[in-house]
Motif scaffolding. Sequence first.
Motif, PDB file in Angstrom:
ATOM      1  N   GLY A   1     -14.203  40.095 -17.619  1.00 59.83           N
ATOM      2  CA  GLY A   1     -14.688  38.748 -17.913  1.00 59.83           C
ATOM      3  C   GLY A   1     -13.562  37.765 -18.175  1.00 59.83           C
ATOM      4  O   GLY A   1     -13.571  36.634 -17.674  1.00 59.83           O
ATOM      5  N   LEU A   2     -12.577  38.179 -18.959  1.00 63.82           N
ATOM      6  CA  LEU A   2     -11.436  37.300 -19.239  1.00 63.82           C
ATOM      7  C   LEU A   2     -10.620  37.038 -17.977  1.00 63.82           C
ATOM      8  O   LEU A   2     -10.203  35.904 -17.726  1.00 63.82           O
ATOM      9  CB  LEU A   2     -10.559  37.905 -20.333  1.00 63.82           C
ATOM     10  CG  LEU A   2     -11.171  37.935 -21.732  1.00 63.82           C
ATOM     11  CD1 LEU A   2     -10.283  38.726 -22.688  1.00 63.82           C
ATOM     12  CD2 LEU A   2     -11.402  36.522 -22.253  1.00 63.82           C
ATOM     13  N   ALA A   3     -10.389  38.078 -17.181  1.00 61.63           N
ATOM     14  CA  ALA A   3      -9.634  37.899 -15.942  1.00 61.63           C
ATOM     15  C   ALA A   3     -10.368  36.995 -14.965  1.00 61.63           C
ATOM     16  O   ALA A   3      -9.738  36.261 -14.198  1.00 61.63           O
ATOM     17  CB  ALA A   3      -9.354  39.254 -15.293  1.00 61.63           C
ATOM     18  N   ALA A   4     -11.706  37.018 -15.010  1.00 57.44           N
ATOM     19  CA  ALA A   4     -12.517  36.166 -14.135  1.00 57.44           C
ATOM     20  C   ALA A   4     -12.715  34.769 -14.717  1.00 57.44           C
ATOM     21  O   ALA A   4     -13.407  33.942 -14.136  1.00 57.44           O
ATOM     22  CB  ALA A   4     -13.881  36.815 -13.886  1.00 57.44           C
ATOM     23  N   ARG A   5     -12.115  34.530 -15.881  1.00 60.09           N
ATOM     24  CA  ARG A   5     -12.206  33.239 -16.573  1.00 60.09           C
ATOM     25  C   ARG A   5     -13.631  32.869 -16.963  1.00 60.09           C
ATOM     26  O   ARG A   5     -14.027  31.692 -16.928  1.00 60.09           O
ATOM     27  CB  ARG A   5     -11.558  32.131 -15.750  1.00 60.09           C
ATOM     28  CG  ARG A   5     -10.081  32.358 -15.550  1.00 60.09           C
ATOM     29  CD  ARG A   5      -9.445  31.221 -14.825  1.00 60.09           C
ATOM     30  NE  ARG A   5      -8.007  31.458 -14.769  1.00 60.09           N
ATOM     31  CZ  ARG A   5      -7.149  30.547 -14.403  1.00 60.09           C
ATOM     32  NH1 ARG A   5      -7.554  29.363 -14.059  1.00 60.09           N
ATOM     33  NH2 ARG A   5      -5.871  30.830 -14.373  1.00 60.09           N
TER      34      ARG A   5
END
Length: 92
Positions: free
Chosen positions: A61-65
Amino acid sequence: MSRNAAKPGYAYIDDHGRAALLAAAHPEVAQQLLWEALAASRGKTLVNCITTPNEWAIDVGLAARLDIAHEGYLAVRGMPVPAPYLTNGHFL
Protein backbone atom coordinates in the motif's frame (compact mmCIF):
# COMPACT_ATOMS: atom_id res chain seq x y z
CA MET A 1 -4.00 -18.01 -9.13
CA SER A 2 -0.27 -17.79 -8.70
CA ARG A 3 1.82 -18.70 -11.73
CA ASN A 4 4.02 -20.93 -9.56
CA ALA A 5 2.16 -24.08 -8.44
CA ALA A 6 4.69 -24.61 -5.63
CA LYS A 7 3.58 -21.28 -4.12
CA PRO A 8 -0.20 -21.16 -4.58
CA GLY A 9 -2.45 -18.19 -3.99
CA TYR A 10 -5.62 -16.51 -5.21
CA ALA A 11 -7.38 -13.17 -5.21
CA TYR A 12 -11.10 -12.49 -5.66
CA ILE A 13 -11.66 -9.21 -7.50
CA ASP A 14 -15.03 -7.49 -6.87
CA ASP A 15 -17.21 -5.65 -9.40
CA HIS A 16 -15.18 -2.47 -8.89
CA GLY A 17 -11.87 -4.18 -9.63
CA ARG A 18 -10.76 -4.25 -5.98
CA ALA A 19 -9.20 -7.21 -4.18
CA ALA A 20 -12.03 -8.38 -1.92
CA LEU A 21 -10.35 -11.60 -0.77
CA LEU A 22 -6.74 -12.65 -1.07
CA ALA A 23 -4.95 -15.70 0.30
CA ALA A 24 -1.58 -17.24 -0.45
CA ALA A 25 0.85 -19.82 0.85
CA HIS A 26 3.72 -17.29 1.05
CA PRO A 27 3.88 -13.53 1.65
CA GLU A 28 5.83 -12.98 -1.60
CA VAL A 29 2.98 -14.52 -3.60
CA ALA A 30 0.42 -12.47 -1.68
CA GLN A 31 2.35 -9.29 -2.53
CA GLN A 32 2.43 -10.21 -6.23
CA LEU A 33 -1.30 -10.93 -6.21
CA LEU A 34 -2.07 -7.64 -4.45
CA TRP A 35 0.05 -5.69 -6.95
CA GLU A 36 -1.82 -7.39 -9.83
CA ALA A 37 -5.17 -6.61 -8.18
CA LEU A 38 -4.21 -2.95 -7.70
CA ALA A 39 -3.10 -2.71 -11.32
CA ALA A 40 -6.47 -4.11 -12.44
CA SER A 41 -8.56 -1.84 -10.21
CA ARG A 42 -10.81 0.82 -11.68
CA GLY A 43 -11.12 4.04 -9.71
CA LYS A 44 -10.87 4.20 -5.93
CA THR A 45 -9.37 1.12 -4.29
CA LEU A 46 -9.26 -0.27 -0.77
CA VAL A 47 -7.06 -2.85 0.93
CA ASN A 48 -9.03 -3.87 4.00
CA CYS A 49 -8.72 -5.81 7.28
CA ILE A 50 -4.93 -5.85 7.47
CA THR A 51 -3.80 -7.70 10.59
CA THR A 52 -0.33 -7.72 12.18
CA PRO A 53 0.80 -10.96 10.46
CA ASN A 54 -0.13 -9.36 7.14
CA GLU A 55 2.11 -6.31 7.31
CA TRP A 56 3.32 -7.15 3.79
CA ALA A 57 0.06 -5.53 2.61
CA ILE A 58 1.04 -2.24 4.30
CA ASP A 59 4.34 -2.35 2.41
CA VAL A 60 2.47 -2.75 -0.90
CA GLY A 61 0.00 0.00 0.00
CA LEU A 62 2.76 2.46 0.87
CA ALA A 63 4.74 1.60 -2.27
CA ALA A 64 1.56 2.12 -4.33
CA ARG A 65 1.08 5.50 -2.62
CA LEU A 66 -2.30 4.54 -1.18
CA ASP A 67 -3.70 6.33 1.85
CA ILE A 68 -3.35 4.18 4.95
CA ALA A 69 -6.41 4.06 7.19
CA HIS A 70 -8.27 1.53 9.28
CA GLU A 71 -11.67 0.23 8.23
CA GLY A 72 -12.96 -3.09 9.52
CA TYR A 73 -11.20 -5.75 11.52
CA LEU A 74 -10.75 -9.48 11.75
CA ALA A 75 -11.16 -11.11 15.16
CA VAL A 76 -10.30 -14.74 15.87
CA ARG A 77 -10.59 -16.98 18.91
CA GLY A 78 -8.65 -20.17 19.51
CA MET A 79 -6.72 -20.00 16.24
CA PRO A 80 -3.86 -18.01 14.76
CA VAL A 81 -4.64 -15.01 12.58
CA PRO A 82 -4.71 -16.21 8.94
CA ALA A 83 -1.66 -15.12 6.97
CA PRO A 84 -1.01 -14.27 4.21
CA TYR A 85 -4.68 -13.31 4.05
CA LEU A 86 -6.82 -10.24 3.35
CA THR A 87 -10.60 -10.10 3.41
CA ASN A 88 -13.54 -7.74 3.61
CA GLY A 89 -16.97 -7.83 5.27
CA HIS A 90 -18.55 -9.97 2.54
CA PHE A 91 -16.36 -12.93 3.46
CA LEU A 92 -16.37 -12.69 7.28
